[in-house]
Design an enzyme around this catalytic site. Structure first.
Site, mmCIF file in Angstrom:
data_model
loop_
_atom_site.group_PDB
_atom_site.id
_atom_site.type_symbol
_atom_site.label_atom_id
_atom_site.label_comp_id
_atom_site.label_asym_id
_atom_site.label_seq_id
_atom_site.Cartn_x
_atom_site.Cartn_y
_atom_site.Cartn_z
ATOM 1 N N GLU A 38 0.852 -1.208 0.000
ATOM 2 C CA GLU A 38 0.000 0.000 0.000
ATOM 3 C C GLU A 38 0.878 1.245 0.000
ATOM 4 O O GLU A 38 1.875 1.312 0.741
ATOM 5 C CB GLU A 38 -0.867 -0.045 1.257
ATOM 6 N N THR A 40 2.825 2.133 -2.200
ATOM 7 C CA THR A 40 4.119 1.797 -2.810
ATOM 8 C C THR A 40 4.116 2.102 -4.300
ATOM 9 O O THR A 40 5.178 2.307 -4.886
ATOM 10 C CB THR A 40 4.400 0.290 -2.633
ATOM 11 N N ASP A 41 2.936 2.136 -4.925
ATOM 12 C CA ASP A 41 2.910 2.217 -6.404
ATOM 13 C C ASP A 41 3.533 3.504 -6.924
ATOM 14 O O ASP A 41 4.325 3.485 -7.866
ATOM 15 C CB ASP A 41 1.487 1.982 -6.980
ATOM 16 N N GLY A 128 -17.046 4.714 -1.784
ATOM 17 C CA GLY A 128 -16.462 4.993 -0.467
ATOM 18 C C GLY A 128 -15.972 3.765 0.263
ATOM 19 O O GLY A 128 -15.731 3.804 1.463
ATOM 20 N N GLY A 130 -13.262 2.000 -0.869
ATOM 21 C CA GLY A 130 -11.829 1.824 -1.127
ATOM 22 C C GLY A 130 -11.563 0.660 -2.056
ATOM 23 O O GLY A 130 -10.465 0.108 -2.064
ATOM 24 N N SER A 133 -13.717 2.119 -7.285
ATOM 25 C CA SER A 133 -14.762 2.392 -8.270
ATOM 26 C C SER A 133 -14.253 3.399 -9.302
ATOM 27 O O SER A 133 -14.586 3.326 -10.487
ATOM 28 C CB SER A 133 -16.023 2.911 -7.586
ATOM 29 N N SER A 134 -13.412 4.318 -8.861
ATOM 30 C CA SER A 134 -12.929 5.359 -9.751
ATOM 31 C C SER A 134 -12.032 4.793 -10.861
ATOM 32 O O SER A 134 -12.211 5.114 -12.045
ATOM 33 C CB SER A 134 -12.179 6.368 -8.882
ATOM 34 N N GLU A 167 -7.229 10.894 -13.723
ATOM 35 C CA GLU A 167 -7.293 11.155 -12.271
ATOM 36 C C GLU A 167 -6.430 12.374 -11.928
ATOM 37 O O GLU A 167 -6.828 13.229 -11.141
ATOM 38 C CB GLU A 167 -6.779 9.956 -11.466
ATOM 39 N N ASP A 179 -4.317 0.642 -9.120
ATOM 40 C CA ASP A 179 -5.738 0.332 -9.277
ATOM 41 C C ASP A 179 -6.068 0.090 -10.748
ATOM 42 O O ASP A 179 -6.813 -0.825 -11.107
ATOM 43 C CB ASP A 179 -6.602 1.480 -8.757
#
Ligand code: GLA
Length: 390
Positions: A38, A40-41, A128, A130, A133-134, A167, A179
Site C-alpha cells: 500500500e 508503494t505504487d 467509499g 476503497g 470504483s474510480s 485522475e 488500481d
C-alpha cells in the site's frame, strides 16, 4: 466478447431508454482489492492486488458529431454533453463527468482514438469502500471509447495510463497506477504482483484453501485526496533527501544511514515504503508456497506500518483489523486496504473459518452498537473486457 452480467444488462437497457437505439458495445472494468503493498505504487514499488467481480459497465454507441453525451445511472437523470477537442473543460471538483472528460481528453494524448459517442454508465462497487470504483470507471471508459473509435485491441497498460492521467488532470488525485493496472489485468482466482516501475505483472495463485474476505469498517472514505497528495509529496521529499530516483531504490541500511537531518514524519513515510516493498515481495513468495501463516504475518505488519509510520488508518479500521486478527490467529491475517481513512478491510483466511468469522463479526458490531456491515468473500476476476450486446 464475453457474456453479459447483471450490470452490463442494466447499462444496455438504460442505453435503449435514454437514446432509443441499440448500443454498439458494452465495456466493463472491475474494481480491486489490494492484499498488500500500500502506498508503494507511486514510489515505483510493489503491490499485490486482485481484480473483483464488481465493477463499472458502460454501454455506448457512435454519434455523427464530435460530441459525447453521457448518463451516469447512479448519479440521476442528467445527460452530460460536451465537445471533443484539444481543450475539454474540467467541471467543479467532484463532478462525475470529470472522469469521462478526463478519459476523452487523455486518449489522444496516449495515441488512442476517440470519437463522438452516446453512453450510459453504471456500476456495482459500493462508493467509499476503497475498492477502486474510480479506476474501474476510468478503465471501462478508456477501453470502450478507444474500441468504439476503431482500436481493435487497445494495450491494457496504455488504458491504465490514460485512466491515471485523467485522475491527475481532471479528478484531482495524484494516484499511482496500481488500481488501473489491476483493473486492466485481473485474472480469475489469481492475485497480481505488480512491479510499478517496469509495469510487469506476475500472476500469483492462492493457496487452495484460502478465502479473501472484504469487511467494511462502517466508515465511508471521506475527502482523502488532499491527504493522499500530501503523502505522495512527502515520499518525493524523502526520495530527494536520500538522493534516489524513487523510494523503491532505498534499502533498510540506506534508510538508516542517511537519516540525519530528516524530520521524523518524512523518515517514517520512507520507512513504511521501504519495509512495505519487502513485505509485498515476501507475501507473493508465501502465496507461491501456499503459506497462509506467512502471508497473514506480512499483512499484520503492513497494517501496523500504515497505522504508525504512514498514518493513513483511522481508529474504526484499527479496531476492526485488531478484532479480525484476534479471531484469525496465525491461520491468516487482516489489514486495511486501499488508500486509507476508512472503507474496507481485507483478510485472507482458510475457507473453513469464514462462517465463524462472520458470527464473531455479529458480536463485534453489536458490541459497538452498530448495524452489521458489508462482509463478503471476494472472487478474484478477469480484468477489463468488452461484452456482446444481445
Ligand atoms: C489509492 C491509489 C493507488 C494507491 C493506493 C494506496 O488506491 O489510487 O494508486 O496509491 O491508494 O496503495
Amino acid at each position: 466478447m464475453t457474456m453479459p452480467n447483471p450490470i452490463t444488462e442494466r447499462a444496455v437497457q438504460a442505453f435503449r431508454q435514454s437514446f432509443g437505439r441499440e448500443p454498439a458495445l458494452v465495456s466493463f472494468a472491475p474494481g480491486r482489492v489490494n492484499l498488500i503493498g500500500e502506498h508503494t505504487d507511486y514510489n515505483d514499488g510493489f503491490a499485490l492486488p486482485c481484480a473483483l467481480e464488481f465493477g463499472t459497465a458502460v454501454a455506448m454507441g457512435q454519434r455523427n458529431d464530435a460530441r459525447i453525451a453521457a448518463r451516469a445511472l447512479d448519479f440521476g437523470e442528467e445527460i452530460g454533453l460536451f465537445e471533443l477537442g484539444d481543450t475539454i473543460p474540467v467541471l467543479k471538483t467532484g463532478h462525475w463527468q470529470n472522469h469521462l472528460r478526463g478519459i476523452a481528453a487523455g486518449l489522444p494524448r496516449f495515441g488512442l482514438p476517440v470519437r463522438g459517442a452516446d453512453l450510459v454508465i453504471t456500476g456495482d462497487i459500493p462508493q467509499g469502500t476503497g475498492l477502486s470504483s474510480s479506476a474501474s470507471l476510468g478503465v471501462a471508459l478508456a477501453l470502450g471509447l478507444a474500441s468504439l473509435a476503431g482500436e481493435s485491441a487497445p494495450d491494457p497498460r496504455t488504458l491504465a495510463r490514460v485512466a491515471q492521467w485523467s485522475e491527475h488532470h481532471y479528478v484531482g488525485c495524484a494516484c499511482g497506477l496500481m488500481d488501473q493496472i489491476a483493473s486492466a489485468f485481473g485474472e480469475p482466482a489469481r492475485a497480481l504482483l505488480l512491479d510499478c516501475r517496469s509495469l510487469e505483472v506476475r500472476s500469483v495463485g492462492f493457496p487452495g484453501e484460502a478465502a479473501i474476505m472484504i469487511v467494511h469498517s462502517g466508515v465511508t472514505r471521506g475527502l482523502i485526496d488532499s491527504a493522499y497528495n500530501e503523502r505522495r509529496a512527502q515520499c518525493a521529499d524523502a526520495a530527494a533527501h536520500y538522493d534516489v530516483a524513487a523510494l523503491r531504490d532505498l534499502d533498510p541500511a540506506g534508510l538508516e544511514a542517511g537519516r540525519a537531518d530528516l524530520d521524523d514524519a518524512t523518515y517514517r513515510r520512507a520507512r513504511h515504503v521501504v519495509t512495505e516493498n519487502a513485505r509485498t515481495q515476501l507475501a507473493a513468495l508465501a502465496m507461491d508456497r501456499g503459506d497462509l501463516a506467512a502471508l497473514g504475518a506480512a499483512m499484520r505488519a503492513s497494517h501496523a506500518s500504515l497505522r504508525d509510520d504512514f498514518e493513513v488508518s483511522i481508529p474504526a479500521v484499527d479496531a476492526l483489523v485488531d478484532f479480525l486478527n484476534e479471531v484469525i490467529g496465525d491461520c491468516g491475517g487482516a489489514r486495511m486496504t486501499g488508500g486509507g481513512f476508512g472503507g474496507c478491510v481485507v483478510a485472507v483466511v482458510p475457507q473453513g473459518m469464514v462462517g465463524a468469522i462472520n458470527l464473531a463479526l455479529d458480536t463485534f458490531w453489536s458490541s459497538k452498537g452498530m448495524a452489521r456491515q458489508l462482509s463478503l468473500v471476494a472472487r478474484p476476476a478477469p480484468g477489463a473486457r468488452l461484452f456482446a450486446v444481445r
